[in-house]
Design an enzyme around this catalytic site. Sequence first.
Site, mmCIF file in Angstrom:
data_model
loop_
_atom_site.group_PDB
_atom_site.id
_atom_site.type_symbol
_atom_site.label_atom_id
_atom_site.label_comp_id
_atom_site.label_asym_id
_atom_site.label_seq_id
_atom_site.Cartn_x
_atom_site.Cartn_y
_atom_site.Cartn_z
ATOM 1 N N LYS A 198 -6.004 -14.491 51.008
ATOM 2 C CA LYS A 198 -6.470 -14.054 49.689
ATOM 3 C C LYS A 198 -6.866 -12.577 49.669
ATOM 4 O O LYS A 198 -7.994 -12.218 49.941
ATOM 5 C CB LYS A 198 -7.638 -14.925 49.236
ATOM 6 N N GLY A 354 -14.244 -18.983 58.442
ATOM 7 C CA GLY A 354 -13.756 -20.286 58.890
ATOM 8 C C GLY A 354 -12.525 -20.255 59.773
ATOM 9 O O GLY A 354 -12.524 -20.824 60.869
ATOM 10 N N GLY A 377 -18.968 -17.258 54.155
ATOM 11 C CA GLY A 377 -19.163 -16.558 52.883
ATOM 12 C C GLY A 377 -20.266 -15.521 52.961
ATOM 13 O O GLY A 377 -20.139 -14.398 52.456
#
Length: 397
Positions: A198, A354, A377
């Site tokens: 992303k 992750g 995050g």
Amino acid sequence: MRTIDNFSFNGKKALIRVDFNVPLNAEFQITDDTRIVEALPTLRKILGEGGSVVLMSHLGRPKEGPEEKFSLKHLVPYLQKALDTTVHFANDCIGAEAVEKAAALKPGEVLLLENLRFYKEETKGDVTFAEKLARLGDIYVNDAFGTAHRAHASTAVIAQFFKGKSCFGYLMARELENIGKALENPQRPSAAVMGGAKISDKLAIVRNLMDKVDRIFIGGGMAFTFIRAQGGSIGSSLCEEDMLETCLNLLKEAGSKNVEFVLPVDAVINNAFANEGDIKTADINAIPDGYMGLDIGPASVKLFREKLADVRTILWNGPMGVFEMSSFEEGTKQVALAIAAATENGAFSLVGGGDSVAAVGKYALKQKVSYVSTGGGAMLEYIEGKALPGVVAVNEA
Ligand code: AMP
């Protein structure tokens, strides 16, 4: 940084926000206890000093109030064994039962509260709800790095009720210290290795890193938007068209700031998003139509390895390819090995997020990097340069 070492817990009740959001199987057994294990040193220190502990956490994403599968009561037997003490449970995280059970706690005992997210007030950061939680302890301890980027009732809002009596647990302190080591005063040359899919999520991070590190490596799906922006042919590789200009600007900025941008020079490509197919290597700028880049190629691996060899500080987030598929794992594996080798030569390496954490585990390199961050995050927001509400709240209280 105020930590639990700045307080004496003897005869005191510590109200601790932990991240016990662990995976449970159908029988409600814990299938990965990492998050609990990470918090144990904090709990043991407080209990060992003659303090008592009230634990609050969330588990999963309950939608409408209490749900059996998200009940924290399933963790009681595990905690009892791990801490070798009595672990009480309150079926509601606020209210009379919690207050009574907290008041009755003896030194060395633990009270685990039911899932905070059974109340929508938790994620909304409701002050009244936070105040009700605050009644349950004398000193507030935040040891939930994984939720430090959220301004929730138990992670941030609550700190205002513990003026001069709030602090970080060991896990939180260690995370902040290690990320700080990579970002604030790094040994040079320093590098960031970014990958994953992303790109829109990660460009803000790349921009912030530009002022922090000497070399930025880009691999994974996100590399192709940069290649496309420079006019390369990328076939059907991942690309976010609306980010092309941002990519070009970043490359320009890197030039003016003397930051070396290391992009892949070749890719392992396939005619399908699958482990099998017509798999071959192509120049990064000449990926034929109908093919997509799913890993960095051997020449890129060589380049990345060479340029990682002399770095003194490395921050790694995101895989170099679709490493979940064996045909496209080599780039990620080799970069992980290069980071381990640099670490052996004295570099400080920090791995977070992750997928990179999973990769380090997959190649058995956890002991060969300096630090593995538990909060994906939260770590990303930290390296993006954002203030973490959970950290700010404790610092300001
Ligand atoms: P992210 O969540 O952005 O860190 O992305 C992680 C995911 O990116 C992993 O599941 C990888 O399989 C995927 N990924 C890495 N490289 C590529 C690529 N070249 N094409 C498609 N997906 C990729």
